[in-house]
Motif scaffolding. Structure first.
Motif, PDB file in Angstrom:
ATOM      1  N   PRO A  11       0.910  -1.357  -0.011  1.00  0.00           N
ATOM      2  CA  PRO A  11      -0.026   0.004  -0.045  1.00  0.00           C
ATOM      3  C   PRO A  11       0.854   1.330   0.049  1.00  0.00           C
ATOM      4  O   PRO A  11       1.849   1.188   0.478  1.00  0.00           O
ATOM      5  N   LEU A  12       0.132   2.308  -0.662  1.00  0.00           N
ATOM      6  CA  LEU A  12       0.909   3.587  -0.750  1.00  0.00           C
ATOM      7  C   LEU A  12       0.807   4.370   0.645  1.00  0.00           C
ATOM      8  O   LEU A  12       1.539   4.809   1.159  1.00  0.00           O
ATOM      9  N   ALA A  72      -9.662  -1.367   8.423  1.00  0.00           N
ATOM     10  CA  ALA A  72      -8.255  -0.947   7.620  1.00  0.00           C
ATOM     11  C   ALA A  72      -8.675  -0.142   6.491  1.00  0.00           C
ATOM     12  O   ALA A  72      -9.472  -0.350   5.771  1.00  0.00           O
ATOM     13  N   LEU A  73      -7.726   0.903   6.029  1.00  0.00           N
ATOM     14  CA  LEU A  73      -8.157   1.516   4.952  1.00  0.00           C
ATOM     15  C   LEU A  73      -6.452   1.438   4.498  1.00  0.00           C
ATOM     16  O   LEU A  73      -5.436   1.779   4.910  1.00  0.00           O
ATOM     17  N   MET A  74      -6.411   1.522   3.136  1.00  0.00           N
ATOM     18  CA  MET A  74      -5.283   1.574   2.323  1.00  0.00           C
ATOM     19  C   MET A  74      -5.442   2.108   0.952  1.00  0.00           C
ATOM     20  O   MET A  74      -6.573   1.877   0.101  1.00  0.00           O
ATOM     21  N   VAL A  75      -4.426   2.869   0.615  1.00  0.00           N
ATOM     22  CA  VAL A  75      -4.436   3.296  -0.549  1.00  0.00           C
ATOM     23  C   VAL A  75      -3.566   2.406  -1.439  1.00  0.00           C
ATOM     24  O   VAL A  75      -2.270   2.129  -1.198  1.00  0.00           O
ATOM     25  N   THR A  76      -4.233   1.101  -2.181  1.00  0.00           N
ATOM     26  CA  THR A  76      -3.165   0.266  -2.983  1.00  0.00           C
ATOM     27  C   THR A  76      -2.785   0.529  -4.177  1.00  0.00           C
ATOM     28  O   THR A  76      -1.717  -0.274  -4.496  1.00  0.00           O
ATOM     29  N   ALA A  77      -3.129   1.294  -4.682  1.00  0.00           N
ATOM     30  CA  ALA A  77      -2.429   1.837  -6.003  1.00  0.00           C
ATOM     31  C   ALA A  77      -2.935   3.246  -6.190  1.00  0.00           C
ATOM     32  O   ALA A  77      -3.812   3.665  -5.587  1.00  0.00           O
ATOM     33  N   PRO A  78      -2.285   4.098  -7.081  1.00  0.00           N
ATOM     34  CA  PRO A  78      -2.649   5.439  -7.218  1.00  0.00           C
ATOM     35  C   PRO A  78      -4.219   5.335  -7.782  1.00  0.00           C
ATOM     36  O   PRO A  78      -4.507   4.704  -8.678  1.00  0.00           O
ATOM     37  N   GLY A  79      -5.091   6.030  -7.070  1.00  0.00           N
ATOM     38  CA  GLY A  79      -6.483   6.304  -7.376  1.00  0.00           C
ATOM     39  C   GLY A  79      -7.229   5.143  -6.774  1.00  0.00           C
ATOM     40  O   GLY A  79      -8.180   5.108  -7.130  1.00  0.00           O
ATOM     41  N   GLU A 135     -13.656  -1.561  -2.751  1.00  0.00           N
ATOM     42  CA  GLU A 135     -12.525  -0.701  -3.259  1.00  0.00           C
ATOM     43  C   GLU A 135     -13.157   0.523  -4.085  1.00  0.00           C
ATOM     44  O   GLU A 135     -14.293   0.297  -4.724  1.00  0.00           O
ATOM     45  N   VAL A 136     -12.955   1.840  -4.028  1.00  0.00           N
ATOM     46  CA  VAL A 136     -13.360   2.659  -4.620  1.00  0.00           C
ATOM     47  C   VAL A 136     -12.354   3.884  -5.375  1.00  0.00           C
ATOM     48  O   VAL A 136     -11.131   3.723  -4.916  1.00  0.00           O
ATOM     49  N   GLY A 137     -12.536   4.171  -6.520  1.00  0.00           N
ATOM     50  CA  GLY A 137     -11.563   4.930  -7.183  1.00  0.00           C
ATOM     51  C   GLY A 137     -11.690   6.299  -6.627  1.00  0.00           C
ATOM     52  O   GLY A 137     -12.712   6.865  -5.860  1.00  0.00           O
ATOM     53  N   ILE A 138     -10.510   7.096  -6.345  1.00  0.00           N
ATOM     54  CA  ILE A 138     -10.427   8.144  -5.581  1.00  0.00           C
ATOM     55  C   ILE A 138      -9.369   9.151  -6.456  1.00  0.00           C
ATOM     56  O   ILE A 138      -8.554   8.900  -7.198  1.00  0.00           O
ATOM     57  N   ARG A 139      -9.633  10.552  -6.342  1.00  0.00           N
ATOM     58  CA  ARG A 139      -8.619  11.392  -6.827  1.00  0.00           C
ATOM     59  C   ARG A 139      -7.994  12.233  -5.507  1.00  0.00           C
ATOM     60  O   ARG A 139      -8.529  12.383  -4.611  1.00  0.00           O
ATOM     61  N   CYS A 140      -6.689  11.932  -5.807  1.00  0.00           N
ATOM     62  CA  CYS A 140      -5.805  12.415  -4.605  1.00  0.00           C
ATOM     63  C   CYS A 140      -5.730  14.112  -4.964  1.00  0.00           C
ATOM     64  O   CYS A 140      -5.878  14.663  -5.826  1.00  0.00           O
ATOM     65  N   GLY A 141      -5.249  14.835  -3.663  1.00  0.00           N
ATOM     66  CA  GLY A 141      -5.199  16.120  -4.072  1.00  0.00           C
ATOM     67  C   GLY A 141      -6.150  17.025  -3.191  1.00  0.00           C
ATOM     68  O   GLY A 141      -6.852  16.374  -2.304  1.00  0.00           O
ATOM     69  N   PRO A 142      -6.172  18.454  -3.091  1.00  0.00           N
ATOM     70  CA  PRO A 142      -6.789  19.127  -2.562  1.00  0.00           C
ATOM     71  C   PRO A 142      -8.513  18.725  -2.661  1.00  0.00           C
ATOM     72  O   PRO A 142      -8.857  18.481  -3.862  1.00  0.00           O
ATOM     73  N   ARG A 143      -9.283  18.913  -1.783  1.00  0.00           N
ATOM     74  CA  ARG A 143     -10.658  18.770  -1.707  1.00  0.00           C
ATOM     75  C   ARG A 143     -11.448  20.036  -2.012  1.00  0.00           C
ATOM     76  O   ARG A 143     -11.132  20.991  -1.474  1.00  0.00           O
TER      77      ARG A 143
END
Length: 143
Positions: A11-12, A72-79, A135-143
């Protein structure tokens, strides 16, 4: 829902916490998830809704007196954000696509997870536990 079992790679970002299998523990799961998502600068929705439903299900259907559940929460790949809730009732496994189309007082949880998540499923073990993941797709960065 995708039936294939996915296993996260390195995970990232990663966060995990045991919580009491009580209504208070389920509420705390949602609050902690919100704070962690904010710290990672990730969008809160739909993740907080999925966490709330999976934690409530762990307390309602997966509770064993004296045993906790784990968030548990994980960012497993970008997005990609992976949410996991592990409880102590491995014999009580939700089945994908079998959520009642017209639920009674309860029963909306899996319908909601099915609608909000890109993928979700169940992993059995270690005995006596099970993990329900989404699993859900996410956008990183400012909200």
């Amino acid at each position: 829902m995708n039936q294939e079992i996915t296993v996260p790679r390195s995970p990232l970002h990663e966060f995990a916490v045991p919580l009491s299998a009580t209504r208070r523990g389920a509420r705390l799961a949602r609050l902690l998830a919100v704070e962690q998502l904010r710290a990672w600068r990730l969008p809160l929705d739909p993740a907080r809704l999925i966490v709330a439903e999976l934690a409530a299900n762990a307390v309602l259907h997966g509770r064993v007196p004296g045993r906790n559940f784990r968030l548990a929460l994980m960012v497993t790949a970008p997005g990609v954000l992976r949410i996991e809730v592990t409880d102590a009732r491995g014999e009580s496994v939700p089945v994908a696509g079998c959520a009642a189309p017209e639920p009674g007082e309860s029963g909306y949880g899996l319908l909601l997870v099915e609608e909000l998540a890109d993928r979700w499923g169940v992993v059995r073990g270690p005995v006596p536990c099970k993990t329900v993941w989404a699993e859900v797709g996410i956008r990183c960065g400012p909200r």
